[in-house]
Write an enzyme that holds these catalytic residues in place. Structure first.
Site, PDB file in Angstrom:
ATOM      1  N   SER A 136       0.825  -1.207   0.000  1.00  0.00           N
ATOM      2  CA  SER A 136       0.000   0.000   0.000  1.00  0.00           C
ATOM      3  C   SER A 136       0.857   1.254   0.000  1.00  0.00           C
ATOM      4  CB  SER A 136      -0.915   0.011   1.231  1.00  0.00           C
ATOM      5  OG  SER A 136      -0.144   0.258   2.394  1.00  0.00           O
ATOM      6  N   GLY A 172     -11.362  -4.122   2.961  1.00  0.00           N
ATOM      7  CA  GLY A 172     -11.854  -4.248   4.325  1.00  0.00           C
ATOM      8  C   GLY A 172     -12.287  -5.654   4.683  1.00  0.00           C
ATOM      9  N   THR A 195      -5.461  -6.031   7.924  1.00  0.00           N
ATOM     10  CA  THR A 195      -5.502  -5.821   9.369  1.00  0.00           C
ATOM     11  C   THR A 195      -5.542  -7.135  10.148  1.00  0.00           C
ATOM     12  OG1 THR A 195      -6.612  -3.681   9.085  1.00  0.00           O
ATOM     13  CG2 THR A 195      -6.797  -4.735  11.246  1.00  0.00           C
ATOM     14  N   ASN A 213      -9.192  -8.559  -0.459  1.00  0.00           N
ATOM     15  CA  ASN A 213      -8.043  -7.908   0.180  1.00  0.00           C
ATOM     16  C   ASN A 213      -8.085  -8.106   1.693  1.00  0.00           C
ATOM     17  OD1 ASN A 213      -7.800  -6.927  -2.418  1.00  0.00           O
ATOM     18  ND2 ASN A 213      -7.596  -4.793  -1.817  1.00  0.00           N
ATOM     19  N   ASP A 241      -1.268  -1.015  -3.774  1.00  0.00           N
ATOM     20  CA  ASP A 241      -2.624  -0.819  -3.286  1.00  0.00           C
ATOM     21  C   ASP A 241      -2.863   0.625  -2.833  1.00  0.00           C
ATOM     22  OD1 ASP A 241      -5.176  -1.717  -2.442  1.00  0.00           O
ATOM     23  OD2 ASP A 241      -4.449  -1.986  -0.387  1.00  0.00           O
ATOM     24  N   HIS A 242      -4.024   1.157  -3.171  1.00  0.00           N
ATOM     25  CA  HIS A 242      -4.466   2.486  -2.713  1.00  0.00           C
ATOM     26  C   HIS A 242      -3.431   3.578  -3.006  1.00  0.00           C
ATOM     27  CE1 HIS A 242      -8.342   1.842  -0.855  1.00  0.00           C
ATOM     28  NE2 HIS A 242      -7.890   0.757  -0.253  1.00  0.00           N
TER      29      HIS A 242
END
Length: 293
Positions: A50, A206, A230, A227, A83-84
């Protein structure tokens, strides 16, 4: 093994109605753990880096080159994805460095600017053979902008895909970034409607907050790229806490990083199996009947 194109993993998973696992790299230890998981299971994996990870490491090249080296040296089918990315320069740097795909994240911009930015970067990436994911509007919980109740409109999503030419779309269907408990319930009817409406694979961000059975149902309904970050970070940190609590005098970081790396490898391997378990025919019929109804 040579780096595998992200499109190959995603398209194969979409056709088979299984999940294309995309797990985030935080540092070298997690990258090593994720590669080990792919090798143990024999299942394909997308390693994601990311923009936050890049900022943590100070620049794109060190962590990206290390991840590419691990992927290329593995016996598993592994792709590397950024990512992002909100910074277009990082898109350029990543593709030039050899990454096969990126997520262009212009979702915080007004719709027309999002379309223009995403379309321009998608065209640039396609000229270089790279796969592009994008996001129509911010996924629930990201930067506190939306609550998890936000939903992607299929008609608006189709217009966005056509206007930008992206290869995959991240959609809001009930998940939220950075969830520490796996309690989210997804909108499977909306997933099925989006799968029917859009010509490109759907991406679930998420996913850490989504329990195993709900992930399977989401894939059955039409979600493809899943994805997870966390949840695996929590596994890593939890292992370190337990090791240090058991031996407060421990100072050699290798002695607490090694078991943490193994814990992530084990959980990542388990999640790979969860996402690659083919759905049953009745489950598929239920999802498709929802769309027809």
């Amino acid at each position: 093994m040579p780096l595998v194109p992200t499109a190959s993993i995603v398209d194969t998973a979409r056709a088979a109605r299984v999940g294309a696992a995309a797990f985030n790299v935080i540092h070298l230890e997690t990258a090593e753990a994720l590669v080990a998981a792919a090798e143990r299971t024999g299942l394909p994996l997308i390693l994601q880096i990311s923009e936050n990870c890049i900022r943590y490491h100070g620049s794109l090249l060190p962590i990206t080159r290390a991840t590419l080296a691990l992927a290329e040296g593995s016996t598993a089918r592994i792709a590397v994805h950024l990512d992002h990315l909100t910074d277009s320069e990082l898109v350029h740097q990543g593709i030039t460095a050899g990454v096969g795909s990126v997520m262009v994240d212009a979702s915080a911009l007004p719709y027309e600017q999002n379309v223009a930015t995403t379309a321009a970067l998608t065209a640039w990436c396609h000229e270089r053979g790279a796969f592009v994911e994008a996001e129509l509007g911010e996924v629930g919980g990201k930067d506190g902008v939306h609550a998890p109740g936000v939903r992607t409109d299929p008609a608006e999503a189709l217009a966005f895909v056509r206007a930008t030419g992206v290869d995959a779309l991240a959609v809001a269907v009930g998940s939220s970034h950075a969830m520490r408990e796996r309690t989210a319930e997804l909108d499977k009817e909306l997933i099925a409607a989006l799968r029917t409406a859009l010509p490109v694979p759907l991406v679930l961000h998420g996913s850490s907050g989504v329990p195993d059975d709900e992930l399977r149902r989401a894939v059955a309904a039409g979600m493809t790229k899943i994805n997870i970050s966390t949840h695996l970070v929590s596994v890593f940190t939890g292992s370190i806490r337990r090791t240090l609590d058991a031996d407060p005098a421990l100072v050699d970081s290798r002695k607490y990083l090694k078991p943490a790396r193994e814990a992530v490898a084990q959980e990542a391997a388990r999640l790979l199996e969860v996402l690659n378990t083919p759905v049953t025919v009745p489950t598929l019929q239920t999802a498709e009947a929802t769309v027809r109804g």
